[in-house]
Design a protein around this motif. Sequence first.
Motif, PDB file in Angstrom:
ATOM      1  N   LEU A  67     -35.014  79.031 -21.725  1.00 35.37           N
ATOM      2  CA  LEU A  67     -35.304  80.426 -21.408  1.00 35.37           C
ATOM      3  C   LEU A  67     -34.432  81.304 -22.302  1.00 35.37           C
ATOM      4  O   LEU A  67     -33.218  81.070 -22.408  1.00 35.37           O
ATOM      5  N   ALA A  68     -35.044  82.293 -22.953  1.00 38.69           N
ATOM      6  CA  ALA A  68     -34.312  83.179 -23.853  1.00 38.69           C
ATOM      7  C   ALA A  68     -34.790  84.612 -23.640  1.00 38.69           C
ATOM      8  O   ALA A  68     -35.989  84.859 -23.457  1.00 38.69           O
ATOM      9  N   ASP A  69     -33.844  85.543 -23.675  1.00 36.59           N
ATOM     10  CA  ASP A  69     -34.167  86.958 -23.496  1.00 36.59           C
ATOM     11  C   ASP A  69     -34.502  87.568 -24.862  1.00 36.59           C
ATOM     12  O   ASP A  69     -33.887  88.549 -25.303  1.00 36.59           O
ATOM     13  N   ARG A  70     -35.506  86.970 -25.537  1.00 33.42           N
ATOM     14  CA  ARG A  70     -35.938  87.448 -26.853  1.00 33.42           C
ATOM     15  C   ARG A  70     -37.449  87.294 -26.970  1.00 33.42           C
ATOM     16  O   ARG A  70     -38.016  86.327 -26.438  1.00 33.42           O
ATOM     17  N   PRO A  71     -38.103  88.195 -27.694  1.00 30.42           N
ATOM     18  CA  PRO A  71     -39.543  88.052 -27.914  1.00 30.42           C
ATOM     19  C   PRO A  71     -39.823  86.916 -28.882  1.00 30.42           C
ATOM     20  O   PRO A  71     -38.946  86.502 -29.660  1.00 30.42           O
ATOM     21  N   PRO A  72     -41.039  86.386 -28.876  1.00 33.02           N
ATOM     22  CA  PRO A  72     -41.356  85.237 -29.740  1.00 33.02           C
ATOM     23  C   PRO A  72     -41.092  85.492 -31.215  1.00 33.02           C
ATOM     24  O   PRO A  72     -40.721  84.564 -31.949  1.00 33.02           O
ATOM     25  N   ALA A  73     -41.268  86.730 -31.666  1.00 37.65           N
ATOM     26  CA  ALA A  73     -41.079  87.010 -33.094  1.00 37.65           C
ATOM     27  C   ALA A  73     -39.632  86.822 -33.528  1.00 37.65           C
ATOM     28  O   ALA A  73     -39.355  86.651 -34.725  1.00 37.65           O
ATOM     29  N   ARG A  74     -38.689  86.841 -32.593  1.00 32.30           N
ATOM     30  CA  ARG A  74     -37.271  86.715 -32.931  1.00 32.30           C
ATOM     31  C   ARG A  74     -36.705  85.343 -32.579  1.00 32.30           C
ATOM     32  O   ARG A  74     -35.489  85.168 -32.531  1.00 32.30           O
ATOM     33  N   VAL A  75     -37.584  84.383 -32.319  1.00 31.43           N
ATOM     34  CA  VAL A  75     -37.149  83.028 -31.974  1.00 31.43           C
ATOM     35  C   VAL A  75     -37.614  82.085 -33.077  1.00 31.43           C
ATOM     36  O   VAL A  75     -38.803  82.041 -33.408  1.00 31.43           O
ATOM     37  N   THR A  76     -36.685  81.347 -33.639  1.00 25.02           N
ATOM     38  CA  THR A  76     -37.020  80.435 -34.730  1.00 25.02           C
ATOM     39  C   THR A  76     -37.723  79.188 -34.200  1.00 25.02           C
ATOM     40  O   THR A  76     -37.845  78.978 -32.997  1.00 25.02           O
ATOM     41  N   ALA A  77     -38.196  78.360 -35.112  1.00 29.76           N
ATOM     42  CA  ALA A  77     -38.911  77.143 -34.747  1.00 29.76           C
ATOM     43  C   ALA A  77     -38.009  76.205 -33.955  1.00 29.76           C
ATOM     44  O   ALA A  77     -36.775  76.276 -34.055  1.00 29.76           O
ATOM     45  N   PRO A  78     -38.584  75.304 -33.161  1.00 31.39           N
ATOM     46  CA  PRO A  78     -37.777  74.376 -32.357  1.00 31.39           C
ATOM     47  C   PRO A  78     -36.880  73.527 -33.254  1.00 31.39           C
ATOM     48  O   PRO A  78     -37.276  73.099 -34.337  1.00 31.39           O
ATOM     49  N   PRO A  79     -35.663  73.251 -32.796  1.00 31.08           N
ATOM     50  CA  PRO A  79     -34.751  72.435 -33.595  1.00 31.08           C
ATOM     51  C   PRO A  79     -34.967  70.955 -33.314  1.00 31.08           C
ATOM     52  O   PRO A  79     -35.731  70.567 -32.431  1.00 31.08           O
ATOM     53  N   LEU A  80     -34.270  70.113 -34.068  1.00 32.80           N
ATOM     54  CA  LEU A  80     -34.173  68.708 -33.729  1.00 32.80           C
ATOM     55  C   LEU A  80     -33.257  68.567 -32.505  1.00 32.80           C
ATOM     56  O   LEU A  80     -32.392  69.423 -32.259  1.00 32.80           O
ATOM     57  N   PRO A  81     -33.416  67.510 -31.709  1.00 36.04           N
ATOM     58  CA  PRO A  81     -32.555  67.359 -30.524  1.00 36.04           C
ATOM     59  C   PRO A  81     -31.069  67.407 -30.854  1.00 36.04           C
ATOM     60  O   PRO A  81     -30.282  67.937 -30.071  1.00 36.04           O
ATOM     61  N   ALA A  82     -30.661  66.875 -32.008  1.00 36.07           N
ATOM     62  CA  ALA A  82     -29.242  66.883 -32.362  1.00 36.07           C
ATOM     63  C   ALA A  82     -28.721  68.292 -32.615  1.00 36.07           C
ATOM     64  O   ALA A  82     -27.514  68.551 -32.481  1.00 36.07           O
ATOM     65  N   ASP A  83     -29.613  69.241 -32.963  1.00 36.13           N
ATOM     66  CA  ASP A  83     -29.199  70.618 -33.256  1.00 36.13           C
ATOM     67  C   ASP A  83     -29.523  71.571 -32.107  1.00 36.13           C
ATOM     68  O   ASP A  83     -29.407  72.789 -32.258  1.00 36.13           O
ATOM     69  N   ALA A  84     -29.907  71.031 -30.966  1.00 32.99           N
ATOM     70  CA  ALA A  84     -30.383  71.885 -29.872  1.00 32.99           C
ATOM     71  C   ALA A  84     -29.282  72.791 -29.336  1.00 32.99           C
ATOM     72  O   ALA A  84     -29.519  73.973 -29.052  1.00 32.99           O
ATOM     73  N   ALA A  85     -28.062  72.273 -29.193  1.00 31.92           N
ATOM     74  CA  ALA A  85     -26.984  73.088 -28.635  1.00 31.92           C
ATOM     75  C   ALA A  85     -26.687  74.293 -29.521  1.00 31.92           C
ATOM     76  O   ALA A  85     -26.495  75.420 -29.032  1.00 31.92           O
ATOM     77  N   ARG A  86     -26.668  74.088 -30.834  1.00 34.20           N
ATOM     78  CA  ARG A  86     -26.410  75.198 -31.763  1.00 34.20           C
ATOM     79  C   ARG A  86     -27.562  76.207 -31.726  1.00 34.20           C
ATOM     80  O   ARG A  86     -27.342  77.423 -31.738  1.00 34.20           O
ATOM     81  N   TRP A  87     -28.794  75.710 -31.674  1.00 28.10           N
ATOM     82  CA  TRP A  87     -29.969  76.588 -31.646  1.00 28.10           C
ATOM     83  C   TRP A  87     -29.971  77.437 -30.373  1.00 28.10           C
ATOM     84  O   TRP A  87     -30.177  78.651 -30.419  1.00 28.10           O
ATOM     85  N   ALA A  88     -29.722  76.815 -29.227  1.00 32.30           N
ATOM     86  CA  ALA A  88     -29.722  77.550 -27.964  1.00 32.30           C
ATOM     87  C   ALA A  88     -28.561  78.537 -27.900  1.00 32.30           C
ATOM     88  O   ALA A  88     -28.700  79.652 -27.384  1.00 32.30           O
ATOM     89  N   GLY A  89     -27.399  78.145 -28.432  1.00 25.85           N
ATOM     90  CA  GLY A  89     -26.251  79.040 -28.405  1.00 25.85           C
ATOM     91  C   GLY A  89     -26.484  80.300 -29.228  1.00 25.85           C
ATOM     92  O   GLY A  89     -26.067  81.395 -28.836  1.00 25.85           O
ATOM     93  N   ALA A  90     -27.163  80.168 -30.364  1.00 26.39           N
ATOM     94  CA  ALA A  90     -27.437  81.340 -31.197  1.00 26.39           C
ATOM     95  C   ALA A  90     -28.386  82.322 -30.510  1.00 26.39           C
ATOM     96  O   ALA A  90     -28.311  83.536 -30.747  1.00 26.39           O
ATOM     97  N   LEU A  91     -29.267  81.792 -29.667  1.00 24.70           N
ATOM     98  CA  LEU A  91     -30.220  82.660 -28.956  1.00 24.70           C
ATOM     99  C   LEU A  91     -29.717  83.108 -27.592  1.00 24.70           C
ATOM    100  O   LEU A  91     -30.354  83.940 -26.944  1.00 24.70           O
ATOM    101  N   GLY A  92     -28.612  82.554 -27.124  1.00 21.50           N
ATOM    102  CA  GLY A  92     -28.169  82.834 -25.759  1.00 21.50           C
ATOM    103  C   GLY A  92     -29.118  82.228 -24.739  1.00 21.50           C
ATOM    104  O   GLY A  92     -29.258  82.750 -23.631  1.00 21.50           O
ATOM    105  N   ALA A  93     -29.776  81.131 -25.110  1.00 21.61           N
ATOM    106  CA  ALA A  93     -30.771  80.509 -24.241  1.00 21.61           C
ATOM    107  C   ALA A  93     -30.097  79.592 -23.223  1.00 21.61           C
ATOM    108  O   ALA A  93     -28.991  79.076 -23.444  1.00 21.61           O
ATOM    109  N   VAL A  94     -30.765  79.377 -22.078  1.00 19.42           N
ATOM    110  CA  VAL A  94     -30.285  78.478 -21.034  1.00 19.42           C
ATOM    111  C   VAL A  94     -31.392  77.478 -20.713  1.00 19.42           C
ATOM    112  O   VAL A  94     -32.573  77.688 -21.048  1.00 19.42           O
ATOM    113  N   ASP A  95     -31.016  76.386 -20.054  1.00 21.63           N
ATOM    114  CA  ASP A  95     -31.991  75.367 -19.677  1.00 21.63           C
ATOM    115  C   ASP A  95     -32.964  75.927 -18.652  1.00 21.63           C
ATOM    116  O   ASP A  95     -32.554  76.513 -17.641  1.00 21.63           O
TER     117      ASP A  95
END
Length: 416
Positions: free
Chosen positions: A220-248
Amino acid sequence: MAEVEVFAARVRGLKERDGRSYEALGRRLGVSASTLHRYGSGAAVPESFAVVGRLARLCGADADEVRELEELWRRADHVRRPPAAPAAGPVTAGGTGAGPGRATANPPGPEPAGDPAPAPVAAPDPGAAPGPAPAPVAAPGPASGTAPAAEAPVPAPPRRPRKVWLVLGAVAGVVALALGAVLLPGRGPEPRQPAEPPAAPPFTYTVASLWENGCGHTYLADRPPARVTAPPLPADAARWAGALGAVDGGQTLVRVTVQGKGPSAVVLHGLHVRVVGRARPLPWEAYRMDEGCGGAVTPRRFTVDLDAPRPLARSRSGYDASGQEGRTIPAVSFPYAVTAAEPEELLVSARAAGCDCRWFLELEWSAQGRSGVVRIGGPGGEAFRTSGRAKGSAPVRAYDTAKGRWITGSESGQGG
């Protein structure tokens, strides 16, 4: 002794039902295989029920079976080590035993030697005529036998006011402290002793956040789709979610790897869940990392319902469908022993639908006369966070690699 044989048979039944050897069970419990074999053969009865109780729970016994086993152990222990008869107390001259707290009469005997008792003084006769008053007895004087001369009374010194005495006492106290500081060098104020930090547990652990089957997850991320990058690899998921302020979103999957620091066993007694914050589900956009995936192996795990008032970590069995015939993977049963050579992985799947929950895991342990509880959080020590989706939220979005953008299910059939 029938009671001992019945108890031993029950221990053997637990071992046979579990299927593991005495050596494998002993490693989990932190005891030798020969010790468990003596319990199962009836050659020995444990001095306490603790080891056998842990064995029963390790072999999958429920609460009723554990209570029944404890009763069988109590009977066997009573037969093997009957209580000693109480020792009789000493017999007094009257023929009764003197127990604790009972005083015994002293035997008759000669009176101890000492100063003679003073002669009795005759009481005055009330009918006798009054005579002259007795002369005062003079205090003994010097060796010559003469009485000392009477001294004139000395007048008392004039009394000082109470306030003066208080002032003089305070001044004397200050002077005494100053003299003590001069005459006793190095005797300054005692240094303040800081509290010792608690000793580190005798094991290490690592924490990793995972995706279901390595591919399925929702953020879950408080951003519109246009500001969300493509899904990361599982190994990079923590960095990707942290940059967006996303939560599980809806589920958090955590793997905790526990390993002892040496050859001595560390017994893990339980895994608990501590919710430290609850809020309403987040009304954010939901982004799914895949279009659905599955795996041949469903690992054993602990499931947690974060919506419950008191969430519990419940052990679940797994399933391996990779072979021709599937097999069930036994659930983790506490207590469980780990060493440096035998680590253990604890997989926790926590779900939330009606809350935005922040939570920790708490691992209860004991080893070599010590015990404690370790609080486990995310990689940085912060609380895990899992949120359901607020009512009326937008549909979950998936990434369309051909179009290079996030789309909903209704958009998946439209042209580019």
